[in-house]
Design an enzyme around this catalytic site. Sequence first.
Site, PDB file in Angstrom:
ATOM      1  N   THR A 186      36.432  44.601  38.010  1.00 27.27           N
ATOM      2  CA  THR A 186      37.776  44.169  38.395  1.00 27.27           C
ATOM      3  C   THR A 186      38.727  44.664  37.317  1.00 27.27           C
ATOM      4  O   THR A 186      38.355  44.719  36.149  1.00 27.27           O
ATOM      5  CB  THR A 186      37.806  42.630  38.443  1.00 27.27           C
ATOM      6  OG1 THR A 186      37.016  42.216  39.536  1.00 27.27           O
ATOM      7  CG2 THR A 186      39.208  42.081  38.584  1.00 27.27           C
ATOM      8  N   ARG A 214      34.923  36.239  52.274  1.00 28.63           N
ATOM      9  CA  ARG A 214      35.057  35.558  50.966  1.00 28.63           C
ATOM     10  C   ARG A 214      36.217  36.142  50.149  1.00 28.63           C
ATOM     11  O   ARG A 214      36.389  37.350  50.040  1.00 28.63           O
ATOM     12  CB  ARG A 214      33.744  35.711  50.203  1.00 28.63           C
ATOM     13  CG  ARG A 214      33.753  35.085  48.798  1.00 28.63           C
ATOM     14  CD  ARG A 214      34.062  36.117  47.728  1.00 28.63           C
ATOM     15  NE  ARG A 214      33.908  35.559  46.376  1.00 28.63           N
ATOM     16  CZ  ARG A 214      34.332  36.166  45.275  1.00 28.63           C
ATOM     17  NH1 ARG A 214      34.921  37.338  45.351  1.00 28.63           N
ATOM     18  NH2 ARG A 214      34.171  35.611  44.101  1.00 28.63           N
ATOM     19  N   GLY A 216      37.971  35.844  46.274  1.00 31.83           N
ATOM     20  CA  GLY A 216      37.722  35.331  44.926  1.00 31.83           C
ATOM     21  C   GLY A 216      38.997  34.873  44.244  1.00 31.83           C
ATOM     22  O   GLY A 216      40.000  34.556  44.887  1.00 31.83           O
ATOM     23  N   ASP A 217      38.948  34.853  42.929  1.00 27.48           N
ATOM     24  CA  ASP A 217      40.086  34.352  42.145  1.00 27.48           C
ATOM     25  C   ASP A 217      41.203  35.382  41.995  1.00 27.48           C
ATOM     26  O   ASP A 217      42.359  35.004  41.777  1.00 27.48           O
ATOM     27  CB  ASP A 217      39.609  33.958  40.741  1.00 27.48           C
ATOM     28  CG  ASP A 217      39.007  35.151  39.988  1.00 27.48           C
ATOM     29  OD1 ASP A 217      38.194  35.883  40.587  1.00 27.48           O
ATOM     30  OD2 ASP A 217      39.367  35.351  38.811  1.00 27.48           O
ATOM     31  N   THR A 237      38.670  38.002  34.959  1.00 28.16           N
ATOM     32  CA  THR A 237      37.580  38.731  35.618  1.00 28.16           C
ATOM     33  C   THR A 237      36.288  37.953  35.425  1.00 28.16           C
ATOM     34  O   THR A 237      36.067  37.363  34.368  1.00 28.16           O
ATOM     35  CB  THR A 237      37.435  40.153  35.050  1.00 28.16           C
ATOM     36  OG1 THR A 237      36.249  40.742  35.620  1.00 28.16           O
ATOM     37  CG2 THR A 237      37.318  40.184  33.541  1.00 28.16           C
TER      38      THR A 237
HETATM   39  N1  ASP Z   1      36.705  37.867  39.824  1.00 31.10           N
HETATM   40  C1  ASP Z   1      36.297  38.794  40.852  1.00 31.10           C
HETATM   41  C2  ASP Z   1      35.938  38.014  42.096  1.00 31.10           C
HETATM   42  O1  ASP Z   1      35.346  36.970  41.966  1.00 31.10           O
HETATM   43  C3  ASP Z   1      35.137  39.654  40.480  1.00 31.10           C
HETATM   44  C4  ASP Z   1      35.124  40.238  39.085  1.00 31.10           C
HETATM   45  O2  ASP Z   1      36.026  39.996  38.290  1.00 31.10           O
HETATM   46  O3  ASP Z   1      34.163  40.968  38.747  1.00 31.10           O
HETATM   47  O4  ASP Z   1      36.203  38.483  43.166  1.00 31.10           O
END
Ligand code: ASP
Length: 331
Positions: A186, A214, A216-217, A237
């Site tokens: 990310t 899904r 994510g954050d 991340t």
């Molecule tokens: N935070 C990202 C997610 O959960 C993934 C990542 O940062 O590697 O989608």
Amino acid sequence: MLRNFFLTVILLTGGCLLQAQNREYVIVVHGGAGDVAGLESDPVRSAQYYAALDSALSIGDRILATGGEGPQAVMAVINYFENNPLFNAGKGATCTADGTFELDASIMEGKDLSAGAVAGVKTIKNPINAAYAVKTKTPHVMLSGTGADLFAAEQGLEQVDNMYFATPKTMKWIDKLKQESKKNGTVGCVVLDKQGNLTAGTSTGGMFKKKWGRIGDSPVIGAGTYADNQSCAVSCTGHGEYFIRHAVAFNLCARYKFLKEPVEEAADYIINVELNANEGNGGLIAVDKDGNIAMPFNSTGMFRGYLYKEKGGAAKEKKVGIGKTMVSIAE
Ligand code: ASP
């Protein structure tokens, strides 16, 4: 250029580093946190990442040095990462359980708390540009899925076929989805510009083999991204579900603002105490309103770098790192 990476090596732990105030401008980038065991000791592969982090910082530097504003720098840096197959954002994004690509991105400005995000988009070449368009062209904060793709097309943003995001590496994963991916990456960028404004942005392909749409954050304002001129700009991340539960990006700003914790202390607590206790793996980058930087991670590494210029001085400091070691780059 690579010889510059080895001029000075400084060992750092967790969040590091910088006490100085009064910075004219600051840029901090990340290219994801995760298991980097082995990568640091591979000079060829690690040099590619160091060079990419160096280039990203230089892109932001050119914009900020000439008075460009935070969002311009953050978007240019993230576009660079999104177009670079080394990272899990844009081209090179990790794939879903169906072998397709669903991308998330967000951007926020600290001067007015304006924010934009897209989630689960499939055909926008540079999702961070769509996040910025949501912020500036709509009354909304987040658009998702097909609607977000349609909106971006209407805005004239470049569209691509979903398989554009594939690389030879991700094609192998698609062929063998049973095999766990080690891909992390990310991308994020936080900036304090010459005008004294904070901006944060994040872009990702998400987690490998994600299912059911899904999210994510990374596109969630307050979890993966936050900026407030009264406190900090933050980009996260890691395992997104934990970052959402702990509202990590806002949590950091709140600790800074209300508990008066220095940015490094607040960031270190959230990543190495709060998330660690809950097995939340990852890291963040942050810059506060005075230009202090934090870059903690509780994984074995995080692709990261920073560049800043002191007020009134000509010299700039630029460093990049993958594991615990940071490497100075001569400017
Ligand atoms: N935070 C990202 C997610 O959960 C993934 C990542 O940062 O590697 O989608």
